[in-house]
Design a protein around this motif. Structure first.
Motif, PDB file in Angstrom:
ATOM      1  N   ASP A  73      12.780  -3.928  -0.183  1.00 34.19           N
ATOM      2  CA  ASP A  73      13.290  -5.303  -0.125  1.00 34.19           C
ATOM      3  C   ASP A  73      14.211  -5.633  -1.302  1.00 34.19           C
ATOM      4  O   ASP A  73      14.408  -6.796  -1.642  1.00 34.19           O
ATOM      5  N   THR A  78      13.346  -1.085  -4.404  1.00 29.98           N
ATOM      6  CA  THR A  78      12.368  -1.132  -3.311  1.00 29.98           C
ATOM      7  C   THR A  78      13.059  -1.428  -1.977  1.00 29.98           C
ATOM      8  O   THR A  78      14.243  -1.788  -1.932  1.00 29.98           O
ATOM      9  N   THR A 123       7.732  -2.167  -0.047  1.00 33.09           N
ATOM     10  CA  THR A 123       8.172  -3.474  -0.557  1.00 33.09           C
ATOM     11  C   THR A 123       7.639  -3.652  -1.975  1.00 33.09           C
ATOM     12  O   THR A 123       6.734  -2.926  -2.409  1.00 33.09           O
ATOM     13  N   ILE A 124       8.169  -4.642  -2.658  1.00 34.26           N
ATOM     14  CA  ILE A 124       7.684  -4.891  -4.011  1.00 34.26           C
ATOM     15  C   ILE A 124       6.201  -5.292  -3.973  1.00 34.26           C
ATOM     16  O   ILE A 124       5.426  -4.908  -4.869  1.00 34.26           O
ATOM     17  N   ALA A 125       5.798  -6.013  -2.941  1.00 35.32           N
ATOM     18  CA  ALA A 125       4.377  -6.392  -2.847  1.00 35.32           C
ATOM     19  C   ALA A 125       3.502  -5.140  -2.746  1.00 35.32           C
ATOM     20  O   ALA A 125       2.417  -5.067  -3.348  1.00 35.32           O
ATOM     21  N   GLU A 126       3.983  -4.162  -1.990  1.00 30.93           N
ATOM     22  CA  GLU A 126       3.217  -2.910  -1.863  1.00 30.93           C
ATOM     23  C   GLU A 126       3.237  -2.126  -3.181  1.00 30.93           C
ATOM     24  O   GLU A 126       2.200  -1.595  -3.609  1.00 30.93           O
ATOM     25  N   LYS A 148       3.368  -3.289  -6.043  1.00 30.65           N
ATOM     26  CA  LYS A 148       2.523  -3.984  -7.025  1.00 30.65           C
ATOM     27  C   LYS A 148       1.023  -3.699  -6.830  1.00 30.65           C
ATOM     28  O   LYS A 148       0.211  -4.087  -7.664  1.00 30.65           O
ATOM     29  N   THR A 149       0.657  -3.016  -5.768  1.00 34.23           N
ATOM     30  CA  THR A 149      -0.749  -2.623  -5.607  1.00 34.23           C
ATOM     31  C   THR A 149      -1.040  -1.278  -6.283  1.00 34.23           C
ATOM     32  O   THR A 149      -2.199  -0.837  -6.318  1.00 34.23           O
ATOM     33  N   THR A 167       8.836  -4.706 -12.626  1.00 34.93           N
ATOM     34  CA  THR A 167      10.179  -4.968 -12.107  1.00 34.93           C
ATOM     35  C   THR A 167      11.143  -5.072 -13.287  1.00 34.93           C
ATOM     36  O   THR A 167      10.734  -5.302 -14.435  1.00 34.93           O
TER      37      THR A 167
END
Ligand code: G3P
Ligand code: CA
Length: 325
Positions: A50, A48, A96-99, A101-102, A127
């Motif tokens: 990040d 990703t 990003t990993i947060a994105e 994860k959606t 991940t």
């Protein structure tokens, strides 16, 4: 810990998990593969924005995620050249990993695997750390070591955008006490890894083309050149196995019928290299003409030849043939 299946050849490598039964590269797919008796689970790894390693077959994720249904990411749709191919869509290195994860996973080949459509919209993108945690947890719970067989995807490309995969991969595996193989279709990143780790490495070899790092370094050699005596000897200096397109072991004629085996397994063993073959699948679409409706027969042919490992989308089928046929 008992070693029920591990190290008893041929090893069964669950290709993208039990991807015939669950959406590829999801925790559900890896967990089912373990429950079905796979020796290793196989995550393909990309990264990703990040710097988090995640499991996807490509960095362009429109074929295996629902990102096209997320208007908040519409502005990230773009076209890039990845390993000399033009790709349009959404790329892991732009999120990003947060994105990530959606998003949820979707089936790559719905026409061939309609059984997996029921799982769409449910499973997140895992991940590499989550995959390792799963393997460790399951190993403890069921009393046998589950191996992890990660592949570095597009290593030169990710290096070129300052998101190299290798150090993050080794860091993730630093304290993992499970069987590991690290694989790559490129050569230079495996050579680099061999200088940094004692973990076994696998040189992937296709039946056409050349390693992408050879292409960008004006090295004219292709995959076939790596399979003669000199090439295998060179591979054995940095890797412990070759992971080959199974057509290189038993070629097919123009009708899809199996021909006589090549000497590659004998030659690789003489060079002290294990041979793992990909990819075994149940669907007639993928099977040789002489094995239509009978995937067991294909496994039997390759097991008889002395292959050391098979990548399978249906690890239960591989295990059944290994144990009972
Ligand atoms: O990693 C070897 C095997 O998985 C074949 O490659 O394209 O399915 O990642 P691919
Ligand atoms: Ca792979």
């Amino acid at each position: 810990m008992t070693q029920t299946f591990i190290n008893k050849p041929p090893i069964i490598i669950a290709h993208r998990g039990a991807s015939g039964y669950r959406l590829e590269h999801t925790l559900a797919s890896y967990e089912l593969a373990i429950d079905l008796g796979a020796d290793y689970i196989e995550p393909d790894l990309v990264i990703t924005k990040d710097g988090v390693l995640i499991a996807r077959h490509e960095n362009e994720i429109s074929a295996t995620t629902d990102i096209a249904n997320h208007p908040e990411f519409a502005h990230l749709k773009t076209t890039k050249i990845i390993d000399n191919e033009i790709k349009t869509g959404w790329f892991t290195e732009d999120l990003t990993i947060a994105e990530i994860k959606t998003l949820t996973a979707k089936e790559r080949i719905p026409q061939l695997r309609p059984q997996n459509l029921v799982y769409e919209g449910i499973f997140p993108i895992p991940t590499f750390t989550e995959i390792i945690d799963l393997a460790q947890h399951k190993s403890q719970a069921i009393g046998r070591n589950i191996g992890i067989y990660p592949e570095t995807k597009h290593p030169s490309y990710f290096q070129s955008i300052s998101l190299p995969l290798e150090d993050t991969l080794l860091l993730s595996l630093q304290t993992v006490n499970l069987p590991i193989f690290i694989q790559s279709f490129e050569v230079s990143n495996l050579k680099g890894l061999s200088r940094k780790t004692d973990l076994p490495l696998v040189q992937l070899i296709n039946d056409t083309g050349q390693p992408y790092d050879f292409m960008i370094n004006n090295n004219p050699r292709n995959y076939a050149d790596l399979l003669n005596q000199k090439g295998l000897k060179e591979i054995a200096e940095y890797a412990q196995a070759i992971g080959v397109n199974k057509n290189l072991l038993i070629p097919r004629d123009n009708h899809g019928q199996l021909l006589s085996p090549t000497s590659l397994i004998i030659d690789a063993h003489a060079a002290n290299l294990q041979v793992h073959a990909w990819t075994f699948r149940n669907e007639d679409f993928f099977l040789p003409l002489d094995c239509q409706g009978n995937p067991e027969q294909e496994y039997q042919s390759f097991f008889k030849l002395g292959v050391d490992g098979v990548f399978s989308d249906y690890p239960d089928k591989a295990l059944k043939v290994k144990l009972y046929e």
